[in-house]
Design an enzyme around this catalytic site. Structure first.
Site, short mmCIF file in Angstrom:
data_model
loop_
_atom_site.label_atom_id
_atom_site.label_comp_id
_atom_site.label_asym_id
_atom_site.label_seq_id
_atom_site.Cartn_x
_atom_site.Cartn_y
_atom_site.Cartn_z
N ARG A 103 47.70 20.30 -2.68
CA ARG A 103 47.83 21.12 -1.47
C ARG A 103 47.44 20.23 -0.30
O ARG A 103 46.33 19.69 -0.26
CB ARG A 103 46.90 22.33 -1.54
CG ARG A 103 46.67 22.99 -0.19
CD ARG A 103 45.97 24.31 -0.26
NE ARG A 103 46.85 25.35 -0.76
CZ ARG A 103 46.61 26.66 -0.63
NH1 ARG A 103 45.52 27.09 -0.03
NH2 ARG A 103 47.47 27.54 -1.10
N HIS A 130 55.72 26.64 0.49
CA HIS A 130 54.72 27.17 -0.47
C HIS A 130 55.50 27.71 -1.69
O HIS A 130 55.56 28.92 -1.92
CB HIS A 130 53.90 28.27 0.20
CG HIS A 130 52.61 28.59 -0.48
ND1 HIS A 130 52.20 27.97 -1.64
CD2 HIS A 130 51.63 29.50 -0.18
CE1 HIS A 130 51.03 28.47 -2.02
NE2 HIS A 130 50.67 29.39 -1.14
N GLN A 133 54.01 30.14 -4.40
CA GLN A 133 53.78 31.50 -3.91
C GLN A 133 55.07 32.32 -3.93
O GLN A 133 55.09 33.47 -4.37
CB GLN A 133 53.22 31.45 -2.49
CG GLN A 133 52.94 32.82 -1.90
CD GLN A 133 51.76 33.51 -2.57
OE1 GLN A 133 50.68 32.96 -2.61
NE2 GLN A 133 51.98 34.72 -3.08
N ASP A 222 52.77 37.18 6.99
CA ASP A 222 51.73 36.19 6.74
C ASP A 222 50.96 35.99 8.04
O ASP A 222 51.39 36.46 9.10
CB ASP A 222 52.38 34.88 6.25
CG ASP A 222 51.37 33.83 5.79
OD1 ASP A 222 50.20 34.19 5.53
OD2 ASP A 222 51.76 32.65 5.70
N CYS A 262 50.97 36.98 1.08
CA CYS A 262 50.45 35.97 0.15
C CYS A 262 48.93 35.93 0.13
O CYS A 262 48.35 35.41 -0.84
CB CYS A 262 51.04 34.60 0.47
SG CYS A 262 50.55 33.96 2.09
N ARG A 290 50.56 34.60 -9.33
CA ARG A 290 50.39 33.17 -9.14
C ARG A 290 50.00 32.51 -10.46
O ARG A 290 50.47 31.44 -10.81
CB ARG A 290 49.30 32.89 -8.09
CG ARG A 290 49.65 33.32 -6.67
CD ARG A 290 50.73 32.48 -6.06
NE ARG A 290 50.41 31.06 -6.05
CZ ARG A 290 49.64 30.46 -5.14
NH1 ARG A 290 49.12 31.15 -4.14
NH2 ARG A 290 49.42 29.15 -5.20
#
Ligand code: CP
Ligand code: NVA
Length: 303
Positions: A103, A130, A133, A222, A262, A290
């Protein structure tokens, strides 16, 4: 050739569908206590240059459930934080580990890491994408709606890493996606261009959240300021006025719509407390998935 998971655009529809099927299978096995030690004795390094709750825990627990070991590393406590070149770190890590999740900030960092890694590299979030996700989100949509096919997806908010990855998913898998983003906060132009060339007419972009959510099956939002954009918080609060996914906006979507986020969420900013806690919200299933989809990705890539 080593296969990585850096962006959805490296994968075709059949491959993504295959991962979603495997994730569902592994979820069933885990719930029933059926052993599935597909990474027996393997080690996966988990490198974080940004904060995380879900990604860290789901990868670490996921590797463990597959019979392997997840090794947490942060840039601040490794030589990466002191400027050791990415390509050197990548080559050394591959001598110890069977896979790497990273990440970080720029997508070019994961690309560079993967170029120099002889073991699979998985993107655990960059500024641009991402992908883990969105795969978990798709697994959740399939569980809730039977399929993503024929469903109308809406995005309300920042044209960020999540929005960019949804755009790629819509183009590859073939579903309609309407995005509402304030002017100046649109998704990545290159990603949009790629997706529009691949799936003309599937993706629409507007400045009107009401138009985007109308009759949608899946609503998504988000945070207004992503990791690394903290200094822009105040200015973004002004720009994103009217972009809160609240009861009034949800009422314009299909009554049986699902609401996704998320996480982490800022209640009262991009989503209201009543919506995230409401009957249409599937955010906890989304977070759980996830674990399952990442197990499927690791088990598929890491040999
Ligand atoms: N959704 C997500 O990636 O959460 P974390 O930042 O907690 O890992
Ligand atoms: N867009 C957010 C997602 C966090 C999981 C960020 O990049 O901070």
């Amino acid at each position: 050739m080593t296969r990585h998971f850096l962006a959805l655009h490296d994968y075709g529809k059949a491959e993504l569908d295959g991962l979603l099927v495997l994730a569902n299978d592994l979820k069933g096995k885990q719930k029933q206590g059926v052993p599935h030690r597909l990474l027996d004795g393997k080690t996966v390094a988990l490198i974080f240059e940004k904060s995380s709750t879900r990604t860290r825990v789901s990868f670490e627990v996921g590797v463990f459930q597959l019979g392997g070991h997840g090794l947490f590393m942060s840039s601040g406590t490794s030589q990466m934080g002191r400027g050791e070149p990415i390509r050197d770190t990548a080559r050394v890590m591959a001598r110890y580990c069977d896979g790497v999740m990273i990440r970080t900030f720029g997508q070019e960092i994961v690309d560079e890491f993967a170029r120099h890694s002889s073991v699979p590299v998985i993107n655990g979030l960059t500024d641009l994408f991402h992908p883990c996700q969105i795969m978990a989100d798709l697994q959740t949509v399939i569980e809730q709606k039977g399929s993503y096919a024929g469903k109308r997806f809406a995005w309300v908010g920042d044209g960020n890493n999540m929005a960019n990855t949804w755009i790629e998913a819509a183009a590859i898998l073939g579903f309609d996606l309407a995005l509402a983003c304030p002017q100046g906060y649109e998704p990545d132009a290159g990603v949009l261009e790629w997706a529009n060339a691949m799936a003309p007419g599937r993706i629409t972009l507007t400045n009107d959240p009401e138009a985007a959510v109308k009759d949608a099956d899946v609503l998504n939002t988000d945070v207004w300021a992503s990791m690394g954009q903290e200094a822009e918080q105040k200015e973004r609060e002004q720009a994103f006025r009217g972009y809160c996914l609240d009861d009034a906006l949800v009422a314009l979507a299909r009554p049986d719509c699902i609401v996704m986020h998320c996480l982490p969420a800022h209640r009262g900013e991009e989503i209201s407390d009543s919506v995230i806690e409401g009957k249409n919200s599937v955010v906890w299933d989304e977070a759980e998935n996830r674990l399952h989809i990442q197990k499927a990705i690791m088990a598929t890539l890491i040999k």
